[in-house]
Motif scaffolding. Structure first.
Motif, PDB file in Angstrom:
ATOM      1  N   LEU A  17      47.933  48.393  34.035  1.00 54.05           N
ATOM      2  CA  LEU A  17      47.894  47.512  35.213  1.00 54.05           C
ATOM      3  C   LEU A  17      46.570  46.767  35.302  1.00 54.05           C
ATOM      4  O   LEU A  17      46.539  45.570  35.634  1.00 54.05           O
ATOM      5  CB  LEU A  17      48.125  48.329  36.479  1.00 54.05           C
ATOM      6  CG  LEU A  17      49.523  48.931  36.648  1.00 54.05           C
ATOM      7  CD1 LEU A  17      49.585  49.804  37.890  1.00 54.05           C
ATOM      8  CD2 LEU A  17      50.577  47.826  36.721  1.00 54.05           C
ATOM      9  N   VAL A  18      45.473  47.453  34.990  1.00 54.88           N
ATOM     10  CA  VAL A  18      44.162  46.795  35.002  1.00 54.88           C
ATOM     11  C   VAL A  18      44.113  45.688  33.955  1.00 54.88           C
ATOM     12  O   VAL A  18      43.634  44.573  34.223  1.00 54.88           O
ATOM     13  CB  VAL A  18      43.040  47.822  34.759  1.00 54.88           C
ATOM     14  CG1 VAL A  18      41.705  47.114  34.530  1.00 54.88           C
ATOM     15  CG2 VAL A  18      42.923  48.772  35.945  1.00 54.88           C
ATOM     16  N   ASN A  19      44.625  45.970  32.764  1.00 54.02           N
ATOM     17  CA  ASN A  19      44.620  44.955  31.707  1.00 54.02           C
ATOM     18  C   ASN A  19      45.557  43.797  32.032  1.00 54.02           C
ATOM     19  O   ASN A  19      45.306  42.652  31.631  1.00 54.02           O
ATOM     20  CB  ASN A  19      45.022  45.588  30.378  1.00 54.02           C
ATOM     21  CG  ASN A  19      44.003  46.588  29.874  1.00 54.02           C
ATOM     22  OD1 ASN A  19      42.824  46.500  30.200  1.00 54.02           O
ATOM     23  ND2 ASN A  19      44.445  47.552  29.090  1.00 54.02           N
ATOM     24  N   THR A  20      46.645  44.082  32.759  1.00 53.30           N
ATOM     25  CA  THR A  20      47.615  43.031  33.094  1.00 53.30           C
ATOM     26  C   THR A  20      47.080  42.094  34.166  1.00 53.30           C
ATOM     27  O   THR A  20      47.125  40.868  34.020  1.00 53.30           O
ATOM     28  CB  THR A  20      48.939  43.664  33.555  1.00 53.30           C
ATOM     29  OG1 THR A  20      49.464  44.486  32.514  1.00 53.30           O
ATOM     30  CG2 THR A  20      49.950  42.583  33.912  1.00 53.30           C
ATOM     31  N   PHE A  21      46.580  42.653  35.257  1.00 53.43           N
ATOM     32  CA  PHE A  21      46.104  41.829  36.370  1.00 53.43           C
ATOM     33  C   PHE A  21      44.692  41.301  36.142  1.00 53.43           C
ATOM     34  O   PHE A  21      44.309  40.299  36.758  1.00 53.43           O
ATOM     35  CB  PHE A  21      46.157  42.622  37.678  1.00 53.43           C
ATOM     36  CG  PHE A  21      47.547  42.940  38.122  1.00 53.43           C
ATOM     37  CD1 PHE A  21      48.344  41.971  38.705  1.00 53.43           C
ATOM     38  CD2 PHE A  21      48.079  44.209  37.952  1.00 53.43           C
ATOM     39  CE1 PHE A  21      49.641  42.258  39.127  1.00 53.43           C
ATOM     40  CE2 PHE A  21      49.370  44.510  38.362  1.00 53.43           C
ATOM     41  CZ  PHE A  21      50.150  43.535  38.942  1.00 53.43           C
ATOM     42  N   ALA A  23      40.396  42.473  35.285  1.00 50.29           N
ATOM     43  CA  ALA A  23      39.330  43.156  36.021  1.00 50.29           C
ATOM     44  C   ALA A  23      38.742  42.263  37.109  1.00 50.29           C
ATOM     45  O   ALA A  23      38.417  42.727  38.201  1.00 50.29           O
ATOM     46  CB  ALA A  23      38.238  43.608  35.055  1.00 50.29           C
ATOM     47  N   SER A  24      38.605  40.969  36.820  1.00 52.79           N
ATOM     48  CA  SER A  24      38.003  40.062  37.805  1.00 52.79           C
ATOM     49  C   SER A  24      38.876  39.922  39.044  1.00 52.79           C
ATOM     50  O   SER A  24      38.368  39.877  40.169  1.00 52.79           O
ATOM     51  CB  SER A  24      37.770  38.684  37.171  1.00 52.79           C
ATOM     52  OG  SER A  24      38.996  38.134  36.708  1.00 52.79           O
ATOM     53  N   SER A  25      40.199  39.881  38.854  1.00 54.59           N
ATOM     54  CA  SER A  25      41.106  39.782  40.007  1.00 54.59           C
ATOM     55  C   SER A  25      41.026  41.036  40.866  1.00 54.59           C
ATOM     56  O   SER A  25      41.031  40.964  42.101  1.00 54.59           O
ATOM     57  CB  SER A  25      42.543  39.560  39.524  1.00 54.59           C
ATOM     58  OG  SER A  25      42.644  38.373  38.774  1.00 54.59           O
ATOM     59  N   ILE A  26      40.941  42.184  40.218  1.00 50.05           N
ATOM     60  CA  ILE A  26      40.834  43.444  40.962  1.00 50.05           C
ATOM     61  C   ILE A  26      39.503  43.505  41.701  1.00 50.05           C
ATOM     62  O   ILE A  26      39.434  43.936  42.858  1.00 50.05           O
ATOM     63  CB  ILE A  26      40.997  44.634  40.008  1.00 50.05           C
ATOM     64  CG1 ILE A  26      42.409  44.632  39.408  1.00 50.05           C
ATOM     65  CG2 ILE A  26      40.724  45.949  40.723  1.00 50.05           C
ATOM     66  CD1 ILE A  26      42.641  45.689  38.362  1.00 50.05           C
ATOM     67  N   LEU A  30      39.058  43.864  45.761  1.00 53.13           N
ATOM     68  CA  LEU A  30      38.253  44.935  46.365  1.00 53.13           C
ATOM     69  C   LEU A  30      37.084  44.374  47.161  1.00 53.13           C
ATOM     70  O   LEU A  30      36.718  44.916  48.211  1.00 53.13           O
ATOM     71  CB  LEU A  30      37.741  45.869  45.261  1.00 53.13           C
ATOM     72  CG  LEU A  30      38.811  46.690  44.531  1.00 53.13           C
ATOM     73  CD1 LEU A  30      38.184  47.500  43.406  1.00 53.13           C
ATOM     74  CD2 LEU A  30      39.543  47.606  45.503  1.00 53.13           C
ATOM     75  N   TRP A  31      36.497  43.263  46.681  1.00 58.96           N
ATOM     76  CA  TRP A  31      35.385  42.648  47.413  1.00 58.96           C
ATOM     77  C   TRP A  31      35.861  42.096  48.753  1.00 58.96           C
ATOM     78  O   TRP A  31      35.172  42.214  49.766  1.00 58.96           O
ATOM     79  CB  TRP A  31      34.748  41.555  46.576  1.00 58.96           C
ATOM     80  CG  TRP A  31      33.744  40.736  47.311  1.00 58.96           C
ATOM     81  CD1 TRP A  31      33.893  39.464  47.794  1.00 58.96           C
ATOM     82  CD2 TRP A  31      32.415  41.135  47.688  1.00 58.96           C
ATOM     83  NE1 TRP A  31      32.758  39.048  48.433  1.00 58.96           N
ATOM     84  CE2 TRP A  31      31.830  40.053  48.383  1.00 58.96           C
ATOM     85  CE3 TRP A  31      31.676  42.289  47.501  1.00 58.96           C
ATOM     86  CZ2 TRP A  31      30.543  40.113  48.886  1.00 58.96           C
ATOM     87  CZ3 TRP A  31      30.390  42.342  48.010  1.00 58.96           C
ATOM     88  CH2 TRP A  31      29.820  41.270  48.694  1.00 58.96           C
ATOM     89  N   PHE A 102      27.957  44.841  43.564  1.00 63.21           N
ATOM     90  CA  PHE A 102      29.258  45.430  43.872  1.00 63.21           C
ATOM     91  C   PHE A 102      30.174  45.398  42.657  1.00 63.21           C
ATOM     92  O   PHE A 102      30.818  46.412  42.321  1.00 63.21           O
ATOM     93  CB  PHE A 102      29.893  44.663  45.038  1.00 63.21           C
ATOM     94  CG  PHE A 102      31.265  45.137  45.412  1.00 63.21           C
ATOM     95  CD1 PHE A 102      31.428  46.195  46.289  1.00 63.21           C
ATOM     96  CD2 PHE A 102      32.390  44.529  44.894  1.00 63.21           C
ATOM     97  CE1 PHE A 102      32.697  46.639  46.636  1.00 63.21           C
ATOM     98  CE2 PHE A 102      33.658  44.966  45.235  1.00 63.21           C
ATOM     99  CZ  PHE A 102      33.812  46.026  46.108  1.00 63.21           C
ATOM    100  N   ASP A 103      30.239  44.253  41.961  1.00 59.81           N
ATOM    101  CA  ASP A 103      31.082  44.133  40.773  1.00 59.81           C
ATOM    102  C   ASP A 103      30.646  45.099  39.683  1.00 59.81           C
ATOM    103  O   ASP A 103      31.481  45.692  38.990  1.00 59.81           O
ATOM    104  CB  ASP A 103      31.049  42.696  40.248  1.00 59.81           C
ATOM    105  CG  ASP A 103      31.836  41.738  41.126  1.00 59.81           C
ATOM    106  OD1 ASP A 103      32.612  42.220  41.982  1.00 59.81           O
ATOM    107  OD2 ASP A 103      31.672  40.519  40.968  1.00 59.81           O
TER     108      ASP A 103
END
Length: 214
Positions: A17-21, A23-26, A30-31, A102-103
């Motif tokens: 899921l992380v690779n699909t969406f 890392a920057s979008s996640i 979260l931010w 934060f990132d």
């Protein structure tokens, strides 16, 4: 050990899921959630939005008047404009610094919770069998590959189970994407066809002919 089998599957699903969406979008999601929390950082973000709103309002008012005809009012608005712009730039620099920190923290925690945890499990349970293959089902070389690198011969190693989970997740994901694309394509095709089909309108000659027959 059903709990470890399920843990490996869920962990591999999370990695997928992380690779699909991405890392920057996640990180962005979260931010945004973090910025809306009732804490000091959230107040800073709210202050940034308020300053931006005031800045746009002053800029609009300044552009609406003439600097020659109403110089005094224009000069006052100009000073407010420059002051708000300076505050915006300072707040933006502070916000960008906080966002970078934060990132970095989120990326580190995400890696530790996904790939880092996977590497730890593969090392810790490398000599342990996930489950056993019935004797005689596969040839010797297949047993050796499935138990690679250090699991007992005739068993499924945690590395092989990770690969199997990855393959299953990718196949199911591709199938779901294909089904959604097919349904969306059929829906759009039906809508376009309905738009192109002419509506049958009875002609005047047909109407008059029916009246004569009556």
């Amino acid at each position: 050990m059903p709990s470890l089998l399920l843990t490996v599957f869920l962990l591999q699903l999370a990695i997928h899921l992380v690779n699909t969406f991405g890392a920057s979008s996640i990180n962005t999601l979260l931010w945004n959630l973090y910025s809306n929390l009732p804490i000091s950082k959230s107040e800073s973000s709210a202050e940034q939005r308020e300053l931006k709103s005031q800045y746009m309002k002053v800029r609009k008012e300044m552009n609406a008047i003439s600097s020659q005809d109403e110089f005094a009012k224009w000069a006052k608005l100009r000073r407010q404009h420059d002051k708000l712009l300076e505050q915006l730039e300072k707040n933006k620099a502070s916000t960008d610094s906080t966002r970078a920190t934060f990132d970095s923290a989120v990326s580190t925690l995400r890696w530790l919770g996904t790939n880092g945890l996977r590497m730890f499990l593969q090392f810790w349970y490398s000599k342990q069998a996930m489950f056993w293959i019935p004797k005689g089902w596969v040839p010797y070389y297949a047993e050796w590959l499935l138990s690679f690198p250090r699991a007992p011969l005739g068993s499924i190693s945690i590395q092989a189970w990770f690969l199997a989970c990855t393959a299953i997740i990718i196949l199911v994901s591709d199938a779901l994407v294909a089904i959604v694309a097919l349904v969306a394509g059929l829906g759009s095709g039906t809508a376009q066809k309905a738009k192109k089909e002419p509506i049958a309108v009875p002609s005047e000659k047909a109407g008059s002919k029916e009246k004569e027959e009556l």
